[in-house]
Design a protein around this motif. Structure first.
Motif, PDB file in Angstrom:
ATOM      1  N   UNK A   1       0.840  -1.202   0.000  1.00 20.88           N
ATOM      2  CA  UNK A   1       0.000   0.000   0.000  1.00 20.88           C
ATOM      3  C   UNK A   1       0.875   1.252   0.000  1.00 20.88           C
ATOM      4  N   UNK A   2       1.811   1.315   0.959  1.00 25.52           N
ATOM      5  CA  UNK A   2       2.639   2.514   1.057  1.00 25.52           C
ATOM      6  C   UNK A   2       3.636   2.628  -0.091  1.00 25.52           C
ATOM      7  N   UNK A   3       4.121   1.514  -0.601  1.00 25.57           N
ATOM      8  CA  UNK A   3       5.021   1.570  -1.755  1.00 25.57           C
ATOM      9  C   UNK A   3       4.312   2.213  -2.941  1.00 25.57           C
ATOM     10  N   UNK A   4       3.056   1.851  -3.149  1.00 24.45           N
ATOM     11  CA  UNK A   4       2.292   2.433  -4.256  1.00 24.45           C
ATOM     12  C   UNK A   4       1.999   3.907  -4.014  1.00 24.45           C
ATOM     13  N   UNK A   5       1.611   4.257  -2.782  1.00 22.79           N
ATOM     14  CA  UNK A   5       1.346   5.663  -2.457  1.00 22.79           C
ATOM     15  C   UNK A   5       2.612   6.503  -2.656  1.00 22.79           C
ATOM     16  N   UNK A   6       3.739   6.013  -2.146  1.00 28.21           N
ATOM     17  CA  UNK A   6       4.984   6.761  -2.289  1.00 28.21           C
ATOM     18  C   UNK A   6       5.381   6.901  -3.754  1.00 28.21           C
ATOM     19  N   UNK A   7       5.189   5.835  -4.527  1.00 30.22           N
ATOM     20  CA  UNK A   7       5.521   5.892  -5.952  1.00 30.22           C
ATOM     21  C   UNK A   7       4.725   7.007  -6.628  1.00 30.22           C
ATOM     22  N   UNK A   8       3.432   7.074  -6.337  1.00 27.92           N
ATOM     23  CA  UNK A   8       2.612   8.128  -6.951  1.00 27.92           C
ATOM     24  C   UNK A   8       3.012   9.508  -6.447  1.00 27.92           C
ATOM     25  N   UNK A   9       3.344   9.609  -5.157  1.00 27.14           N
ATOM     26  CA  UNK A   9       3.662  10.903  -4.558  1.00 27.14           C
ATOM     27  C   UNK A   9       4.977  11.477  -5.067  1.00 27.14           C
ATOM     28  N   UNK A  10       5.848  10.628  -5.614  1.00 31.71           N
ATOM     29  CA  UNK A  10       7.127  11.117  -6.144  1.00 31.71           C
ATOM     30  C   UNK A  10       6.938  12.186  -7.218  1.00 31.71           C
ATOM     31  N   UNK A  11       5.767  12.222  -7.803  1.00 33.36           N
ATOM     32  CA  UNK A  11       5.473  13.217  -8.839  1.00 33.36           C
ATOM     33  C   UNK A  11       5.654  14.640  -8.317  1.00 33.36           C
ATOM     34  N   UNK A  12       5.405  14.881  -7.027  1.00 32.31           N
ATOM     35  CA  UNK A  12       5.552  16.246  -6.509  1.00 32.31           C
ATOM     36  C   UNK A  12       7.001  16.704  -6.593  1.00 32.31           C
ATOM     37  N   UNK A  13       7.942  15.770  -6.432  1.00 31.43           N
ATOM     38  CA  UNK A  13       9.360  16.114  -6.532  1.00 31.43           C
ATOM     39  C   UNK A  13       9.768  16.258  -7.998  1.00 31.43           C
ATOM     40  N   UNK A  14       9.246  15.390  -8.845  1.00 26.37           N
ATOM     41  CA  UNK A  14       9.530  15.492 -10.279  1.00 26.37           C
ATOM     42  C   UNK A  14       9.104  16.859 -10.805  1.00 26.37           C
ATOM     43  N   UNK A  15       7.933  17.322 -10.375  1.00 24.24           N
ATOM     44  CA  UNK A  15       7.461  18.645 -10.798  1.00 24.24           C
ATOM     45  C   UNK A  15       8.358  19.745 -10.237  1.00 24.24           C
ATOM     46  N   UNK A  16       8.813  19.574  -8.993  1.00 23.00           N
ATOM     47  CA  UNK A  16       9.681  20.582  -8.373  1.00 23.00           C
ATOM     48  C   UNK A  16      11.010  20.683  -9.116  1.00 23.00           C
ATOM     49  N   UNK A  17      11.538  19.555  -9.562  1.00 19.84           N
ATOM     50  CA  UNK A  17      12.775  19.571 -10.354  1.00 19.84           C
ATOM     51  C   UNK A  17      12.520  20.329 -11.653  1.00 19.84           C
ATOM     52  N   UNK A  18      11.404  20.044 -12.314  1.00 20.86           N
ATOM     53  CA  UNK A  18      11.079  20.694 -13.585  1.00 20.86           C
ATOM     54  C   UNK A  18      10.910  22.208 -13.409  1.00 20.86           C
ATOM     55  N   UNK A  19      10.417  22.636 -12.239  1.00 16.12           N
ATOM     56  CA  UNK A  19      10.249  24.073 -11.983  1.00 16.12           C
ATOM     57  C   UNK A  19      11.551  24.732 -11.539  1.00 16.12           C
ATOM     58  N   UNK A  20      12.574  23.935 -11.291  1.00 16.02           N
ATOM     59  CA  UNK A  20      13.846  24.477 -10.841  1.00 16.02           C
ATOM     60  C   UNK A  20      13.905  24.748  -9.348  1.00 16.02           C
ATOM     61  N   UNK A  21      12.958  24.207  -8.590  1.00 16.36           N
ATOM     62  CA  UNK A  21      12.941  24.424  -7.134  1.00 16.36           C
ATOM     63  C   UNK A  21      14.009  23.604  -6.414  1.00 16.36           C
ATOM     64  N   UNK A  22      14.293  22.422  -6.946  1.00 13.99           N
ATOM     65  CA  UNK A  22      15.279  21.534  -6.328  1.00 13.99           C
ATOM     66  C   UNK A  22      16.224  21.049  -7.423  1.00 13.99           C
ATOM     67  N   UNK A  23      17.431  20.630  -7.047  1.00 12.13           N
ATOM     68  CA  UNK A  23      18.413  20.216  -8.063  1.00 12.13           C
ATOM     69  C   UNK A  23      17.976  18.989  -8.846  1.00 12.13           C
ATOM     70  N   UNK A  24      18.425  18.910 -10.087  1.00 13.56           N
ATOM     71  CA  UNK A  24      18.236  17.693 -10.877  1.00 13.56           C
ATOM     72  C   UNK A  24      18.913  16.550 -10.132  1.00 13.56           C
ATOM     73  N   UNK A  25      18.340  15.376 -10.225  1.00  6.67           N
ATOM     74  CA  UNK A  25      18.900  14.228  -9.530  1.00  6.67           C
ATOM     75  C   UNK A  25      18.423  14.077  -8.101  1.00  6.67           C
ATOM     76  N   UNK A  26      17.509  14.940  -7.662  1.00 12.56           N
ATOM     77  CA  UNK A  26      16.953  14.811  -6.316  1.00 12.56           C
ATOM     78  C   UNK A  26      16.204  13.487  -6.210  1.00 12.56           C
ATOM     79  N   UNK A  27      16.457  12.746  -5.153  1.00 12.66           N
ATOM     80  CA  UNK A  27      15.833  11.441  -4.929  1.00 12.66           C
ATOM     81  C   UNK A  27      14.385  11.648  -4.472  1.00 12.66           C
ATOM     82  N   UNK A  28      13.452  11.508  -5.407  1.00 12.20           N
ATOM     83  CA  UNK A  28      12.043  11.789  -5.128  1.00 12.20           C
ATOM     84  C   UNK A  28      11.493  10.900  -4.027  1.00 12.20           C
ATOM     85  N   UNK A  29      11.845   9.619  -4.062  1.00  5.58           N
ATOM     86  CA  UNK A  29      11.343   8.703  -3.040  1.00  5.58           C
ATOM     87  C   UNK A  29      11.815   9.080  -1.653  1.00  5.58           C
TER      88      UNK A  29
END
Length: 196
Positions: free
Chosen positions: A125-153
């Motif tokens: 359950x939590x593995x799936x939730x965390x996998x989906x939630x990683x999108x918030x970090x992916x978006x933050x990288x794309x916006x330049x808020x956090x460095x490329x290569x940030x470990x979303x998980x």
């Protein structure tokens, strides 16, 4: 939203599907009200309106009920928040954990300590939730808020980990203030490159 604070799963047609949905919702409600120790097939059968022999035949017992309730993560349409910033997204994720801990999540954690099947289902359950939630970090990288290569998980898990420690281990209440503090600290660390 049912009594456990969890959105009921979609209900395709057919009596079997309706029975499964009714039993799942009853299981979540019973867990929220009575915890894992108080969960019984009889109470779930009564609450769901599904005969207890059907519940025993289909789910086998309490462990089967818990495992099926946790299978919700594979079947629901939950998506992480999109507030436009990493700070806002992590804050909303953390606040959601606070809300769910007020419902049935502590009962699921208790079940995981007493049942290998429940532990495996909770992990999935939590593995799936965390996998989906990683999108918030992916978006933050794309916006330049956090460095490329940030470990979303790692970022997502760090934002919600304090609840599990403070509620499950320390026996404290999960609060909105804790959610906001945890999210802010992790967002700051992510911007500083700690998770890159």
């Amino acid at each position: 939203m049912n009594a456990s604070g969890v959105q009921p799963s979609s209900r395709p047609g057919g009596r079997t599907a309706r029975n499964r949905a009714a039993v799942r919702d009853a299981t979540l409600a019973e867990l929220a009200e009575h915890g894992y120790a108080g969960l019984t097939v009889e109470a779930v059968a009564t609450r769901s309106g599904v005969h207890k022999t059907t519940v025993y035949r289909r789910w086998g017992g309490v462990d089967g009920l818990v495992v099926d309730a946790l299978a919700l993560a594979d079947e629901d349409d939950w998506a992480p928040p999109d507030t436009g910033s990493l700070d806002g997204d992590l804050r909303e994720l953390a606040r959601e954990v606070v809300r769910t801990f007020a419902a049935a999540q502590t009962a699921f954690v208790a079940a995981a300590f007493q049942s290998e099947r429940a532990a495996a289902a909770l992990h999935a359950f939590y593995a799936e939730r965390h996998r989906r939630a990683e999108e918030v970090v992916t978006r933050a990288v794309a916006r330049g808020e956090v460095p490329a290569g940030t470990d979303a998980g790692a970022v997502v898990k760090a934002a919600v980990a304090p609840f599990f420690f403070r509620v499950v281990i320390a026996g404290e209440l999960a609060t909105t203030e804790l959610a906001d503090q945890s999210a802010a600290a992790v967002a700051h660390a992510a911007r500083a490159g700690i998770y890159a």
